[in-house]
Design a protein around this motif. Structure first.
Motif, PDB file in Angstrom:
ATOM      1  N   PRO A  94      25.492 -26.951  14.089  1.00 11.40           N
ATOM      2  CA  PRO A  94      26.408 -25.959  14.653  1.00 11.40           C
ATOM      3  C   PRO A  94      26.144 -24.547  14.149  1.00 11.40           C
ATOM      4  O   PRO A  94      26.567 -23.579  14.783  1.00 11.40           O
ATOM      5  CB  PRO A  94      27.790 -26.455  14.208  1.00 11.40           C
ATOM      6  CG  PRO A  94      27.529 -27.316  13.028  1.00 11.40           C
ATOM      7  CD  PRO A  94      26.187 -27.938  13.249  1.00 11.40           C
ATOM      8  N   SER A  95      25.438 -24.411  13.027  1.00 14.11           N
ATOM      9  CA  SER A  95      25.195 -23.083  12.463  1.00 14.11           C
ATOM     10  C   SER A  95      23.867 -22.477  12.898  1.00 14.11           C
ATOM     11  O   SER A  95      23.750 -21.264  13.037  1.00 14.11           O
ATOM     12  CB  SER A  95      25.244 -23.140  10.929  1.00 14.11           C
ATOM     13  OG  SER A  95      24.252 -24.012  10.433  1.00 14.11           O
ATOM     14  N   SER A  96      22.851 -23.313  13.127  1.00 15.61           N
ATOM     15  CA  SER A  96      21.514 -22.784  13.398  1.00 15.61           C
ATOM     16  C   SER A  96      20.928 -23.207  14.739  1.00 15.61           C
ATOM     17  O   SER A  96      20.019 -22.560  15.252  1.00 15.61           O
ATOM     18  CB  SER A  96      20.549 -23.225  12.291  1.00 15.61           C
ATOM     19  OG  SER A  96      20.323 -24.627  12.357  1.00 15.61           O
ATOM     20  N   GLY A  97      21.418 -24.308  15.300  1.00 12.81           N
ATOM     21  CA  GLY A  97      20.824 -24.838  16.517  1.00 12.81           C
ATOM     22  C   GLY A  97      19.645 -25.750  16.268  1.00 12.81           C
ATOM     23  O   GLY A  97      19.169 -26.424  17.190  1.00 12.81           O
ATOM     24  N   TYR A  98      19.149 -25.781  15.031  1.00 12.63           N
ATOM     25  CA  TYR A  98      18.084 -26.725  14.696  1.00 12.63           C
ATOM     26  C   TYR A  98      18.629 -28.155  14.799  1.00 12.63           C
ATOM     27  O   TYR A  98      19.835 -28.375  14.822  1.00 12.63           O
ATOM     28  CB  TYR A  98      17.564 -26.482  13.282  1.00 12.63           C
ATOM     29  CG  TYR A  98      16.552 -25.369  13.168  1.00 12.63           C
ATOM     30  CD1 TYR A  98      15.192 -25.634  13.181  1.00 12.63           C
ATOM     31  CD2 TYR A  98      16.964 -24.048  13.030  1.00 12.63           C
ATOM     32  CE1 TYR A  98      14.262 -24.620  13.074  1.00 12.63           C
ATOM     33  CE2 TYR A  98      16.040 -23.012  12.919  1.00 12.63           C
ATOM     34  CZ  TYR A  98      14.693 -23.312  12.941  1.00 12.63           C
ATOM     35  OH  TYR A  98      13.765 -22.301  12.844  1.00 12.63           O
ATOM     36  N   ALA A  99      17.722 -29.120  14.822  1.00 17.97           N
ATOM     37  CA  ALA A  99      18.136 -30.503  15.013  1.00 17.97           C
ATOM     38  C   ALA A  99      18.598 -31.135  13.704  1.00 17.97           C
ATOM     39  O   ALA A  99      17.841 -31.198  12.733  1.00 17.97           O
ATOM     40  CB  ALA A  99      16.988 -31.316  15.592  1.00 17.97           C
ATOM     41  N   LEU A 100      19.870 -31.579  13.666  1.00 21.85           N
ATOM     42  CA  LEU A 100      20.262 -32.484  12.591  1.00 21.85           C
ATOM     43  C   LEU A 100      19.479 -33.781  12.748  1.00 21.85           C
ATOM     44  O   LEU A 100      18.970 -34.343  11.776  1.00 21.85           O
ATOM     45  CB  LEU A 100      21.758 -32.763  12.648  1.00 21.85           C
ATOM     46  CG  LEU A 100      22.695 -31.611  12.280  1.00 21.85           C
ATOM     47  CD1 LEU A 100      24.138 -32.049  12.403  1.00 21.85           C
ATOM     48  CD2 LEU A 100      22.409 -31.120  10.876  1.00 21.85           C
ATOM     49  N   VAL A 101      19.396 -34.232  13.991  1.00 21.86           N
ATOM     50  CA  VAL A 101      18.528 -35.340  14.383  1.00 21.86           C
ATOM     51  C   VAL A 101      18.090 -35.094  15.819  1.00 21.86           C
ATOM     52  O   VAL A 101      18.909 -34.721  16.661  1.00 21.86           O
ATOM     53  CB  VAL A 101      19.250 -36.708  14.287  1.00 21.86           C
ATOM     54  CG1 VAL A 101      18.449 -37.791  15.010  1.00 21.86           C
ATOM     55  CG2 VAL A 101      19.456 -37.109  12.839  1.00 21.86           C
ATOM     56  N   GLY A 102      16.800 -35.252  16.083  1.00 21.84           N
ATOM     57  CA  GLY A 102      16.287 -35.180  17.443  1.00 21.84           C
ATOM     58  C   GLY A 102      15.403 -36.377  17.705  1.00 21.84           C
ATOM     59  O   GLY A 102      14.635 -36.786  16.824  1.00 21.84           O
ATOM     60  N   VAL A 103      15.507 -36.957  18.893  1.00 22.85           N
ATOM     61  CA  VAL A 103      14.700 -38.137  19.231  1.00 22.85           C
ATOM     62  C   VAL A 103      14.007 -37.907  20.570  1.00 22.85           C
ATOM     63  O   VAL A 103      14.641 -37.493  21.553  1.00 22.85           O
ATOM     64  CB  VAL A 103      15.559 -39.416  19.302  1.00 22.85           C
ATOM     65  CG1 VAL A 103      14.682 -40.620  19.682  1.00 22.85           C
ATOM     66  CG2 VAL A 103      16.251 -39.676  17.973  1.00 22.85           C
ATOM     67  N   ALA A 104      12.722 -38.184  20.587  1.00 22.26           N
ATOM     68  CA  ALA A 104      11.915 -38.081  21.799  1.00 22.26           C
ATOM     69  C   ALA A 104      11.424 -39.471  22.176  1.00 22.26           C
ATOM     70  O   ALA A 104      10.905 -40.202  21.327  1.00 22.26           O
ATOM     71  CB  ALA A 104      10.720 -37.154  21.567  1.00 22.26           C
ATOM     72  N   ALA A 105      11.611 -39.836  23.431  1.00 19.62           N
ATOM     73  CA  ALA A 105      11.204 -41.168  23.902  1.00 19.62           C
ATOM     74  C   ALA A 105      10.337 -41.032  25.148  1.00 19.62           C
ATOM     75  O   ALA A 105      10.717 -40.341  26.099  1.00 19.62           O
ATOM     76  CB  ALA A 105      12.426 -42.022  24.219  1.00 19.62           C
ATOM     77  N   GLN A 106       9.186 -41.686  25.118  1.00 21.79           N
ATOM     78  CA  GLN A 106       8.324 -41.729  26.299  1.00 21.79           C
ATOM     79  C   GLN A 106       7.961 -43.179  26.575  1.00 21.79           C
ATOM     80  O   GLN A 106       7.512 -43.900  25.676  1.00 21.79           O
ATOM     81  CB  GLN A 106       7.054 -40.905  26.080  1.00 21.79           C
ATOM     82  CG  GLN A 106       6.117 -40.905  27.286  1.00 21.79           C
ATOM     83  CD  GLN A 106       5.072 -39.820  27.198  1.00 21.79           C
ATOM     84  OE1 GLN A 106       5.365 -38.641  27.389  1.00 21.79           O
ATOM     85  NE2 GLN A 106       3.836 -40.202  26.898  1.00 21.79           N
ATOM     86  N   VAL A 107       8.170 -43.602  27.805  1.00 22.71           N
ATOM     87  CA  VAL A 107       7.903 -44.994  28.172  1.00 22.71           C
ATOM     88  C   VAL A 107       7.097 -45.052  29.459  1.00 22.71           C
ATOM     89  O   VAL A 107       7.209 -44.181  30.324  1.00 22.71           O
ATOM     90  CB  VAL A 107       9.221 -45.788  28.351  1.00 22.71           C
ATOM     91  CG1 VAL A 107       9.971 -45.888  27.039  1.00 22.71           C
ATOM     92  CG2 VAL A 107      10.104 -45.154  29.419  1.00 22.71           C
ATOM     93  N   GLN A 108       6.272 -46.067  29.552  1.00 20.75           N
ATOM     94  CA  GLN A 108       5.601 -46.401  30.806  1.00 20.75           C
ATOM     95  C   GLN A 108       6.240 -47.672  31.338  1.00 20.75           C
ATOM     96  O   GLN A 108       6.417 -48.649  30.597  1.00 20.75           O
ATOM     97  CB  GLN A 108       4.103 -46.590  30.601  1.00 20.75           C
ATOM     98  CG  GLN A 108       3.351 -45.276  30.389  1.00 20.75           C
ATOM     99  CD  GLN A 108       1.846 -45.480  30.405  1.00 20.75           C
ATOM    100  OE1 GLN A 108       1.322 -46.364  29.741  1.00 20.75           O
ATOM    101  NE2 GLN A 108       1.153 -44.652  31.166  1.00 20.75           N
ATOM    102  N   VAL A 109       6.582 -47.643  32.608  1.00 22.45           N
ATOM    103  CA  VAL A 109       7.330 -48.743  33.212  1.00 22.45           C
ATOM    104  C   VAL A 109       6.554 -49.296  34.390  1.00 22.45           C
ATOM    105  O   VAL A 109       6.065 -48.543  35.248  1.00 22.45           O
ATOM    106  CB  VAL A 109       8.718 -48.263  33.678  1.00 22.45           C
ATOM    107  CG1 VAL A 109       9.508 -49.406  34.281  1.00 22.45           C
ATOM    108  CG2 VAL A 109       9.488 -47.636  32.514  1.00 22.45           C
ATOM    109  N   ASP A 110       6.415 -50.601  34.430  1.00 20.11           N
ATOM    110  CA  ASP A 110       5.751 -51.280  35.543  1.00 20.11           C
ATOM    111  C   ASP A 110       6.714 -52.318  36.101  1.00 20.11           C
ATOM    112  O   ASP A 110       7.085 -53.275  35.412  1.00 20.11           O
ATOM    113  CB  ASP A 110       4.465 -51.949  35.054  1.00 20.11           C
ATOM    114  CG  ASP A 110       3.696 -52.614  36.185  1.00 20.11           C
ATOM    115  OD1 ASP A 110       4.013 -52.351  37.378  1.00 20.11           O
ATOM    116  OD2 ASP A 110       2.773 -53.402  35.894  1.00 20.11           O
ATOM    117  N   ASP A 111       7.137 -52.093  37.342  1.00 19.21           N
ATOM    118  CA  ASP A 111       8.067 -53.007  38.007  1.00 19.21           C
ATOM    119  C   ASP A 111       9.330 -53.234  37.174  1.00 19.21           C
ATOM    120  O   ASP A 111       9.818 -54.361  37.036  1.00 19.21           O
ATOM    121  CB  ASP A 111       7.369 -54.339  38.305  1.00 19.21           C
ATOM    122  CG  ASP A 111       8.157 -55.200  39.306  1.00 19.21           C
ATOM    123  OD1 ASP A 111       8.919 -54.621  40.113  1.00 19.21           O
ATOM    124  OD2 ASP A 111       8.016 -56.430  39.259  1.00 19.21           O
ATOM    125  N   GLY A 112       9.815 -52.151  36.576  1.00 14.86           N
ATOM    126  CA  GLY A 112      11.063 -52.213  35.824  1.00 14.86           C
ATOM    127  C   GLY A 112      10.928 -52.637  34.377  1.00 14.86           C
ATOM    128  O   GLY A 112      11.907 -52.609  33.629  1.00 14.86           O
TER     129      GLY A 112
END
Length: 294
Positions: free
Chosen positions: A188-206
């Motif tokens: 709330p003071s800086s805008g930096y991430a207290l925690v940040g998560v990045a997710a990348q997935v490849q999906v084939d037929d669900g």
């Protein structure tokens, strides 16, 4: 506050910059300035020499070539955020860039400076890991390529040698089967991430065939959450599968080694990590469904 006096040198090319770094081995490199200048003003950094690389044209811009997109290290967050093709081809990285600071910061800050600084609370390192970036550096011995997994070593430390420059970033171009997201709990003071998560997935037929999950703000440098990847691969992106995978977010991380400060305790960060891992996977799942529907 004002920084101590220093000598200023403006590099006109990568070779020029490398020559200056060889001549002044203790020099600090200036790109967008959002990391270096504040530390100089508060006295944490007191370089005798500053080498300005901000005008090197070969380190700027976005170039698409075959299966990869090359992003110059001096490309700003705003340029990345404004590129519609990057939103499609490199969603995770682009979304993380769009979350940084405010308009003024995004107009000046550079992707290379951000990654080379390796601030544990910055948004891009976790996204770099999830996006499977290759970081291309140049030094006296020529060009060297570093996988994002190996680049971030510790707080404000990377695999980049003092006589090397990060010149560009190469991002594998996604396809219709690739989906991703970046979410964070901002300070709330800086805008930096207290925690940040990045997710990348490849999906084939669900079903998820491959997954890459990166996180920042939790440890002293960005980390890959392999237990989450193992849990979600081979599964459909259902609510139950996503929740089960997110529960494993902290499995390989020692809580005693997690960031612990006035902003958040290590225990709270562990809780946030699970919550935001779930949110990142949920958003990636929504986007995967949208791609299939389209």
């Amino acid at each position: 506050m004002f920084p101590d006096e220093f000598d200023y040198h403006r590099a006109e090319s990568v070779d020029d910059a490398l020559d200056l770094l060889a001549e002044y081995p203790d020099a600090e490199v200036l790109a967008g300035g959002h990391s270096l200048l504040p530390t100089m003003k508060n006295g944490l950094a007191k370089p005798d020499v500053v080498v300005d690389i901000g005008h090197i044209e070969s380190m700027q811009g976005i170039d698409r070539n075959g299966d990869a997109t090359s992003i110059g290290a001096l490309t700003t967050y705003a340029e990345i955020d404004d590129d519609e093709e990057l939103w499609a081809d490199a969603t995770v990285l682009t979304e993380a860039a769009s979350e940084i600071g405010d308009t003024q910061v995004r107009n000046r800050g550079t992707i290379g400076g951000n990654l080379a600084h390796s601030d544990p609370a910055s948004d891009l390192p976790g996204a770099a890991i999830a996006s499977d970036l290759t970081l291309v550096v140049e030094g006296p011995d020529g060009e060297r390529r570093i996988d994002a997994d190996e680049f971030f070593v510790a707080m404000y430390m990377t695999d980049l040698a003092e006589d090397e420059l990060l010149t560009r970033i190469e991002v594998p171009r996604g396809d219709g089967a690739t989906s991703g997201a970046y979410v964070k709990k901002p300070s709330p003071s800086s805008g930096y991430a207290l925690v940040g998560v990045a997710a990348q997935v490849q999906v084939d037929d669900g079903t998820v065939t491959t997954a890459r999950i990166g996180a920042n703000g939790v440890m002293d440098h960005a980390v890959r959450l392999e237990p989450v990847e193992d849990a979600i691969e081979g599964e459909r992106l259902s609510d139950d599968a996503v929740s089960a995978a997110a529960e494993r977010a902290a499995d390989d991380l020692e809580e005693a080694m997690m960031m612990d400060d006035l902003q958040a305790s290590s225990e709270f960060r562990s809780h946030l990590l699970e919550t935001y891992t779930k949110r990142a996977l949920e958003r990636a799942a929504e986007r995967a469904d949208a791609t299939v529907t389209a």
